[in-house]
Design an enzyme around this catalytic site. Sequence first.
Site, PDB file in Angstrom:
ATOM      1  N   CYS A   2       0.856  -1.175   0.000  1.00  0.00           N
ATOM      2  CA  CYS A   2       0.000   0.000   0.000  1.00  0.00           C
ATOM      3  C   CYS A   2       0.901   1.238   0.000  1.00  0.00           C
ATOM      4  CB  CYS A   2      -0.933   0.093   1.186  1.00  0.00           C
ATOM      5  SG  CYS A   2      -2.065  -1.278   1.299  1.00  0.00           S
ATOM      6  N   ARG A  27       4.049  -0.571  -4.757  1.00  0.00           N
ATOM      7  CA  ARG A  27       3.731  -1.006  -3.394  1.00  0.00           C
ATOM      8  C   ARG A  27       2.396  -1.741  -3.303  1.00  0.00           C
ATOM      9  NH1 ARG A  27       7.037   1.823   0.274  1.00  0.00           N
ATOM     10  NH2 ARG A  27       5.693   1.167   1.961  1.00  0.00           N
ATOM     11  N   TRP A  73      -2.812  -2.830  -1.649  1.00  0.00           N
ATOM     12  CA  TRP A  73      -2.521  -4.255  -1.740  1.00  0.00           C
ATOM     13  C   TRP A  73      -3.401  -4.890  -0.665  1.00  0.00           C
ATOM     14  CZ3 TRP A  73      -0.699  -8.241   1.350  1.00  0.00           C
ATOM     15  CH2 TRP A  73      -0.265  -9.394   0.676  1.00  0.00           C
ATOM     16  N   ASN A  99      -1.859   2.321   5.603  1.00  0.00           N
ATOM     17  CA  ASN A  99      -0.995   1.216   5.204  1.00  0.00           C
ATOM     18  C   ASN A  99      -0.693   0.425   6.467  1.00  0.00           C
ATOM     19  OD1 ASN A  99       1.098  -0.436   4.343  1.00  0.00           O
ATOM     20  ND2 ASN A  99       2.604   1.204   4.228  1.00  0.00           N
ATOM     21  N   GLY A 100      -0.949  -0.877   6.460  1.00  0.00           N
ATOM     22  CA  GLY A 100      -0.681  -1.695   7.640  1.00  0.00           C
ATOM     23  C   GLY A 100      -1.860  -2.590   7.942  1.00  0.00           C
ATOM     24  N   GLU A 480      16.690 -19.137  -6.121  1.00  0.00           N
ATOM     25  CA  GLU A 480      16.362 -17.771  -6.539  1.00  0.00           C
ATOM     26  C   GLU A 480      15.779 -17.761  -7.958  1.00  0.00           C
ATOM     27  OE1 GLU A 480      15.744 -15.026  -5.519  1.00  0.00           O
ATOM     28  OE2 GLU A 480      16.026 -13.665  -7.191  1.00  0.00           O
ATOM     29  N   LYS A 484      12.094 -16.387  -9.128  1.00  0.00           N
ATOM     30  CA  LYS A 484      11.935 -15.339 -10.149  1.00  0.00           C
ATOM     31  C   LYS A 484      10.968 -15.797 -11.229  1.00  0.00           C
ATOM     32  CE  LYS A 484      13.383 -12.914  -8.801  1.00  0.00           C
ATOM     33  NZ  LYS A 484      13.737 -12.051  -7.763  1.00  0.00           N
ATOM     34  N   GLU A 487       7.291 -16.074  -9.779  1.00  0.00           N
ATOM     35  CA  GLU A 487       6.600 -14.859  -9.338  1.00  0.00           C
ATOM     36  C   GLU A 487       6.119 -13.997 -10.504  1.00  0.00           C
ATOM     37  OE1 GLU A 487      10.553 -12.476  -7.830  1.00  0.00           O
ATOM     38  OE2 GLU A 487       8.640 -11.699  -7.173  1.00  0.00           O
ATOM     39  N   HIS A 503      15.205 -38.581  -4.617  1.00  0.00           N
ATOM     40  CA  HIS A 503      14.640 -39.049  -3.341  1.00  0.00           C
ATOM     41  C   HIS A 503      13.139 -38.791  -3.247  1.00  0.00           C
ATOM     42  CE1 HIS A 503      18.553 -40.175  -1.838  1.00  0.00           C
ATOM     43  NE2 HIS A 503      19.026 -39.024  -2.298  1.00  0.00           N
ATOM     44  N   LYS A 599       5.954  -4.605  -3.937  1.00  0.00           N
ATOM     45  CA  LYS A 599       7.407  -4.530  -3.823  1.00  0.00           C
ATOM     46  C   LYS A 599       7.878  -4.498  -2.369  1.00  0.00           C
ATOM     47  CE  LYS A 599      11.534  -3.903  -5.544  1.00  0.00           C
ATOM     48  NZ  LYS A 599      12.129  -5.104  -6.153  1.00  0.00           N
TER      49      LYS A 599
HETATM   50  C1  F6R Z   1      11.213 -11.306  -5.062  1.00  0.00           C
HETATM   51  C2  F6R Z   1      11.337 -10.284  -4.052  1.00  0.00           C
HETATM   52  C3  F6R Z   1      10.926 -10.639  -2.669  1.00  0.00           C
HETATM   53  C4  F6R Z   1      11.734  -9.828  -1.644  1.00  0.00           C
HETATM   54  C5  F6R Z   1      11.177 -10.060  -0.232  1.00  0.00           C
HETATM   55  C6  F6R Z   1      11.999  -9.323   0.806  1.00  0.00           C
HETATM   56  O1  F6R Z   1      11.666 -10.859  -6.302  1.00  0.00           O
HETATM   57  O2  F6R Z   1      11.719  -9.174  -4.307  1.00  0.00           O
HETATM   58  O3  F6R Z   1      11.039 -11.999  -2.424  1.00  0.00           O
HETATM   59  O4  F6R Z   1      13.068 -10.208  -1.709  1.00  0.00           O
HETATM   60  O5  F6R Z   1       9.854  -9.634  -0.185  1.00  0.00           O
HETATM   61  O6  F6R Z   1      12.034  -7.969   0.530  1.00  0.00           O
HETATM   62  P1  F6R Z   1      13.212  -7.050   1.032  1.00  0.00           P
HETATM   63  O7  F6R Z   1      14.444  -7.482   0.345  1.00  0.00           O
HETATM   64  O8  F6R Z   1      12.797  -5.665   0.642  1.00  0.00           O
HETATM   65  O9  F6R Z   1      13.281  -7.250   2.505  1.00  0.00           O
END
Ligand code: F6R
Length: 604
Positions: A2, A27, A73, A99-100, A480, A484, A487, A503, A599
């Site tokens: 948010c 956000r 969000w 926000n929260g 990772e 990627k 997501e 396994h 984000k």
């Molecule tokens: C995936 C991604 C998330 C963040 C996670 C932690 O591409 O960006 O998995 O890595 O939400 O966020 P930060 O790094 O901001 O603590």
Amino acid sequence: MCGIVGVVGNKNATDILMQGLEKLEYRGYDSAGIYVVNGQKTNLVKSVGRIADLRTKLGIDIAGTAGIGHTRWATHGKPSEINAHPHQSETARFTLVHNGVIENFAEIKSDYLAGHNLKGQTDTEITVHLIGKFAEEDGLSVLEAFRKALSIIEGSYAFALMDAKDADTIYVAKNKSPLLIGLGDGYNMVCSDAMAMIRETSEYMEIHDKELVIVKADSVQVQDYAGNAIERGSYTAELDLSDIGKGTYPYYMLKEIDEQPTVMRKLISAYTDDAGKITVDADIIKAVQDADRIYIIAAGTSYHAGFASKDFLEQLTDTPVELGIASEWGYNQPLLSQKPLFIFISQSGETADSRQVLVRANKMGIPSLTVTNVPGSTLSREANYTMLLHAGPEIAVASTKAYTAQIATLAVLAKAVGDANGNSKAADFDLVHELSIVAQSIEASLSEKDMIEAKVADLLATSRNAFYIGRGTDYYVAMEASLKLKEISYIQCEGFAAGELKHGTISLIEDGVPVIALISNNKTLAAHTRGNIQEVAARGASVLTVVDEATAREEDDIKVRTVHPYLSSIAMVVPTQLVAYYATLQRGLDVDKPRNLAKSVTVE
Ligand code: F6R
């Protein structure tokens, strides 16, 4: 999660709010709204979907001198116009964005709001009704009503509140969720992130938890919840407007992938002294030297960066490293060593799950270091020490350059501590030189985009599921890489330790299942991974190999220029970022704003 904006003063509020929301859209982007006041006239416009959808709903006559806006969000209640912010009190005198998460919203509703006509399902609507009740039914002033509500509310929040009877003021309060005041000439602003207002000002004021701020066009008063005035200076945000634009790129993600060689070089210059030697704050080095164990706490991609850094941190600092998923550690912290050091890795520096662990660490007196991209972020302010990533703003929801910068920054730390300790492996590890080789390796991978795009089209165009496999640090990269891919492309993907497949999970391999194998420069592990490739190929998998040049065979698909083994995760991940990008593009999806995500994850 948010985004909040607000403005009061001599500016066109609608323009400022809309531009701010566009910058904050990362956000949250399931719905949005603005509330704008012009003298006696008020306008509330909300829309489901993106900020662009909100823009199409705005009439041309919506202008004003003050207002608040929000991009959502969803936490409570599905994305809908009714649940979109701003929310209003029973009589629509008070308007609120939030926000929260208000944890006791159900109790507030039953204890205080009998007979109130609540339209949606949000905790925010309940809060603004509570404020309205105290002011209109119980006769309190706005400030008294807001304070009384704040004394009842439990949870995390950043609030911006307006009173239609005094529309020259925005009332603000925060606890655990980020909020800043932007300072202008004849106007002041409120925002979740300086990026939202950087076009208007570079002067900002922090708000700490449990502070209430009264924002007018020409004044900003900070108070504690008891009403005592607090003196607070401002700071200049070092954000370059061009850093937050897409330039000629179709998507931020591609721009950010492309920026990685530059980020590596920026990191070298940020962490070297005049003699070209790696340098880190002596207090940070001492904090590591004093620790008998390092605990890395992070979430998502940042957690994966912790894994990718574990090996060199242990080897160069001679200190064992353990990793914790932030959302687990907040409430299930294992037995700690005698002298722990907590390292928080967080691109945003705002992740609520990580912060929960930091708050506990601070109470226990455990020293902490935050490795973050955002100076002045909550995790940075509240930890004892900070190391910055110098990656520039990362706007695409899928993290790319922050991940590689996190590993490189931790390599800087490991090298500096190793040098200070006289560690022989650190002495042999010329990090400045090795990072410049990494930058060249990334550049070489970036020059293969067309080839990678074509391979992705062959492999992933119609798949519903996929695997990344690897051993050692390649396994960490596989974790990772699979995050990627899933997501943003919505292909269900697992990152697997190559030897572990047999396994159980190998039962999922059937004709055409894509398996992407990562092999970097450990010969023994490479031979074993090749064996695992044979096993999945024999069961019909479509295999793509990503292999570093020192280990590669003629028939391998994507070859990555070899770098120092400590840094191989950085080089190996880049082709996988491009795989995710092109798979998503080929499916016609929004690369930068995948569904259900945001984000900055500021709720637990
Ligand atoms: C995936 C991604 C998330 C963040 C996670 C932690 O591409 O960006 O998995 O890595 O939400 O966020 P930060 O790094 O901001 O603590």
